[in-house]
Design an enzyme around this catalytic site. Structure first.
Site, PDB file in Angstrom:
ATOM      1  N   TYR A 136     -41.121  62.800  48.886  1.00 22.83           N
ATOM      2  CA  TYR A 136     -40.430  61.982  47.876  1.00 22.83           C
ATOM      3  C   TYR A 136     -41.408  61.203  47.008  1.00 22.83           C
ATOM      4  O   TYR A 136     -41.008  60.360  46.210  1.00 22.83           O
ATOM      5  CB  TYR A 136     -39.435  61.027  48.554  1.00 22.83           C
ATOM      6  N   LYS A 186     -42.938  71.538  59.836  1.00 21.58           N
ATOM      7  CA  LYS A 186     -42.934  72.974  59.521  1.00 21.58           C
ATOM      8  C   LYS A 186     -44.402  73.378  59.465  1.00 21.58           C
ATOM      9  O   LYS A 186     -44.901  73.905  58.467  1.00 21.58           O
ATOM     10  CB  LYS A 186     -42.201  73.218  58.186  1.00 21.58           C
ATOM     11  N   ASP A 219     -36.556  74.523  60.914  1.00 22.28           N
ATOM     12  CA  ASP A 219     -35.538  75.580  60.999  1.00 22.28           C
ATOM     13  C   ASP A 219     -34.959  75.651  62.414  1.00 22.28           C
ATOM     14  O   ASP A 219     -33.733  75.710  62.615  1.00 22.28           O
ATOM     15  CB  ASP A 219     -36.104  76.938  60.548  1.00 22.28           C
ATOM     16  N   ASP A 243     -34.089  63.169  55.874  1.00 26.28           N
ATOM     17  CA  ASP A 243     -32.906  63.116  55.002  1.00 26.28           C
ATOM     18  C   ASP A 243     -31.941  64.248  55.370  1.00 26.28           C
ATOM     19  O   ASP A 243     -30.735  64.048  55.557  1.00 26.28           O
ATOM     20  CB  ASP A 243     -33.382  63.235  53.546  1.00 26.28           C
ATOM     21  N   ASP A 247     -28.033  64.137  57.736  1.00 20.92           N
ATOM     22  CA  ASP A 247     -26.725  64.678  57.331  1.00 20.92           C
ATOM     23  C   ASP A 247     -26.178  65.586  58.430  1.00 20.92           C
ATOM     24  O   ASP A 247     -24.977  65.580  58.735  1.00 20.92           O
ATOM     25  CB  ASP A 247     -26.844  65.495  56.035  1.00 20.92           C
TER      26      ASP A 247
HETATM   27  N1  GGG Z   1     -25.608  55.348  50.686  1.00 22.37           N
HETATM   28  C1  GGG Z   1     -26.778  55.948  50.255  1.00 22.37           C
HETATM   29  C2  GGG Z   1     -26.633  56.939  49.148  1.00 22.37           C
HETATM   30  O1  GGG Z   1     -25.865  56.804  48.233  1.00 22.37           O
HETATM   31  N2  GGG Z   1     -27.442  57.954  49.225  1.00 22.37           N
HETATM   32  C3  GGG Z   1     -27.435  58.986  48.261  1.00 22.37           C
HETATM   33  C4  GGG Z   1     -28.623  59.859  48.391  1.00 22.37           C
HETATM   34  O2  GGG Z   1     -28.594  60.980  47.926  1.00 22.37           O
HETATM   35  N3  GGG Z   1     -29.667  59.392  48.989  1.00 22.37           N
HETATM   36  C5  GGG Z   1     -30.840  60.131  49.119  1.00 22.37           C
HETATM   37  C6  GGG Z   1     -31.752  59.503  50.104  1.00 22.37           C
HETATM   38  O3  GGG Z   1     -31.299  58.814  51.010  1.00 22.37           O
HETATM   39  O4  GGG Z   1     -32.949  59.724  49.998  1.00 22.37           O
END
Ligand code: GGG
Length: 350
Positions: A136, A186, A219, A243, A247
């Site tokens: 990032y 990785k 992976d 990140d 999820d």
């Molecule tokens: N509540 C956090 C939010 O809105 N995240 C959106 C998002 O895409 N965040 C990317 C990240 O956490 O780097």
């Protein structure tokens, strides 16, 4: 009476709905326990601000935020109105400028909340995401833009200092839990950046002989987190992998709507930032049906960080009881709306 100064950044979409719900629960908790109060200042940054001012947040927003004890963010982004890479800039800037290098994202199953896996073994994991560098880093550019030869370059930056401090943080966290650490890389394909992660892990592991250490490529990790998520405890990885994996851990435990997060500066030189893991969910924004539990549990993480450990535990217990009593929002298969689950959590503050 202790006063904690909190900057609210509700943001876009359902952000303001879940932040409002969190404030209701935090204030009810403070009233119940006494001894502390929260003084909020809310900022209208995000897409609406962009429409008026041509930028998502004012130029001096970091200076403004520095005066607070903590920052609480709802959600950012609404790609049909503004590209996500524009809306996300203040969030990434806060993480990098305030050195919020430890992103802590717990995910667990809750009694009474359905999840998509066949196994009923409880899941209780924490993803620790390196939050200040890696993939990032704002480092790259376009070349020959708009031509058939166009090239985009984006170079990740992994420093020994950055890798070492996040691994130390994750080891220390594992020590407070089930004493298991899995590092995700990785390094078979990315033979510089993640090989550095591998080397630092080998160097640090002897300092933590009580922690069982393991590593997986990203992976394989996505596969194993679906096959045997209950076997994981603390998972540590780079900015991008953390990140993605948070999820996934949200998905396998029931819904991203349940997952809190903290973006910490462990040295406390800057205010830390708390936010639900979920995004702005434009598809349900304004309907009053967003799941506020990820935000409310982020509020509990914030109170714990501010030293209000009893208040944090009270909120966590209330969320658990409210969910077990069947107050489920549509994302977890129920019909409750945001206000109903929030009211139920307040009632459960025992
Ligand atoms: N509540 C956090 C939010 O809105 N995240 C959106 C998002 O895409 N965040 C990317 C990240 O956490 O780097």
């Amino acid at each position: 009476m202790k006063t904690h100064r909190i900057a609210l950044y509700p943001g876009d979409g359902i952000g303001s709905e879940v932040v409002d719900a969190t404030v209701v629960v935090l204030d009810a908790t403070a009233r119940k326990l006494g001894g502390f109060q929260l003084a909020y200042q809310s900022f209208d940054w995000g897409i609406a601000y962009y429409d008026k001012h041509g930028r998502v947040a004012p130029e001096d927003f970091l200076t403004t935020l520095k005066a607070f004890d903590a920052i609480f963010l709802g959600a950012v982004g609404w790609p049909a109105r503004l590209p996500d890479h524009v809306t996300l800039v203040p969030l990434i800037t806060m993480r990098q400028s305030f050195d919020l290098y430890a992103c802590v994202r717990p995910a667990r199953t809750f009694p009474g909340v359905p999840h998509p896996l066949r196994s009923d073994q409880p899941i209780d994991v924490v993803v620790v995401r390196e939050n200040s560098e890696g993939e990032y880093t704002d480092n790259g550019g376009f070349f020959a833009t708009g031509t058939p030869n166009e090239v985009a370059l984006q170079t990740a930056v992994h420093t020994r200092r950055g890798v070492e401090r996040i691994l130390r943080f994750a080891f220390a966290l594992a020590r407070t839990r089930r004493k298991k650490l899995t590092m995700i890389t990785k390094s078979n394909a990315q033979k510089y950046s993640y090989v550095l992660w591998d080397r630092v892990l080998v160097e640090l592991a002897p300092e933590f002989p009580d922690i069982a250490t393991d590593k997986l490529h990203i992976d394989a990790a996505t596969l194993e987190l679906v096959r045997r998520p209950h076997t994981f405890d603390v998972i540590v990885g780079s900015n991008l992998f953390g990140d993605i994996l948070s999820d996934l851990t949200g998905g396998v435990t029931g819904s991203l709507g349940l997952n809190p997060s903290a973006n910490l500066n462990p040295e406390r030189k800057f205010p830390s930032l708390f936010e639900p893991v979920h995004g702005s969910a434009p598809d349900i924004a304004g309907q009053g049906i967003a799941n506020p539990t990820g935000a409310i549990l982020s509020g509990a993480m914030m109170l714990e960080w501010l030293g209000e450990t009893k208040a944090a535990a009270l909120i966590r217990g209330a969320v658990e009881r409210a969910l077990a009593a069947g107050n489920l929002t549509p994302d977890i298969g129920g019909k409750a709306n945001t206000k109903q689950i929030t009211d139920s959590i307040v009632q459960q503050l025992a």
